[in-house]
Design a protein around this motif. Structure first.
Motif, PDB file in Angstrom:
ATOM      1  N   ARG A   1      -5.350  -5.826   1.612  1.00  0.00           N
ATOM      2  CA  ARG A   1      -4.097  -6.328   1.021  1.00  0.00           C
ATOM      3  C   ARG A   1      -3.556  -7.491   1.845  1.00  0.00           C
TER       4      ARG A   1
ATOM      5  N   VAL B   1       0.836  -1.209   0.000  1.00  0.00           N
ATOM      6  CA  VAL B   1       0.000   0.000   0.000  1.00  0.00           C
ATOM      7  C   VAL B   1       0.869   1.257   0.000  1.00  0.00           C
TER       8      VAL B   1
ATOM      9  N   LEU C   1      -6.851   2.248  -1.074  1.00  0.00           N
ATOM     10  CA  LEU C   1      -6.062   1.054  -0.757  1.00  0.00           C
ATOM     11  C   LEU C   1      -6.148   0.762   0.731  1.00  0.00           C
TER      12      LEU C   1
END
Length: 175
Positions: free
Chosen positions: A48, A24, A43
């Motif tokens: 993630r 990120v 993000l």
């Protein structure tokens, strides 16, 4: 961080959150002004992390050449990573051809040799390798050209957050 104060090792499941944080942050550092800010602001490290958990679990269970490595500084802080696997391109022989899926380094580690060391780990595989790079990312393009990659004329456009992002394919043939 000095050029020799890092180590490279293969990533494992316990590294998912650290890889997500680097992923990120590196995207925000590298792509601000190149990608829609809405995309970068959206993000999420937790999202993630879940993606990296799936990736690393698949790598652990796969016989295919699908691996990720990370770079740690002296404090064991992850400062970059590289991920490779079989090519996803329709025109590639996936049994012979590797794709560099991602190589990211935090900006405070630029110029230390981390990116080169990460790429060198994948170079030891001695296989033809491709990658996709944004058309307006001259820093990345120059890095890959220095390492034997060349544009092959293939390009694609992806729509993200209302913007068209043009990517160019680079290939390094080791034969």
């Amino acid at each position: 961080m000095t050029p020799s104060s890092f180590r490279i090792r293969q990533a494992d499941l316990t590294d998912a959150a650290a890889l997500a944080g680097v992923h990120v942050r590196a995207w925000r550092e590298a792509y601000t002004g190149r990608m829609p800010q809405e995309l970068l602001d959206g993000l999420s490290v937790p999202d993630r992390t879940a993606s990296w958990q799936r990736i690393l679990q698949s790598e652990a269970e796969s016989d295919a050449l699908w691996r990720s490595w990370l770079a740690e500084d002296d404090d064991r802080r992850v400062v970059g990573f590289v991920s490779i696997g079989p090519s996803r391109d329709d025109d590639a022989d996936t049994t012979e051809h590797t794709e560099l899926y991602a190589l990211y380094v935090l900006s405070d580690a630029y110029g230390t040799g981390v990116g080169q060391a990460l790429l060198d780990v994948t170079s030891a595989l001695s296989r033809p390798t491709s990658l996709w790079v944004l058309d307006d990312n001259p820093r990345a393009q120059a890095f890959y050209r220095r390492n034997g990659f060349a544009f092959d004329g293939a390009e694609k456009v992806e729509e993200r957050a209302g913007a068209s992002l043009r990517e160019l394919r680079m290939i390094r043939d080791v034969r």
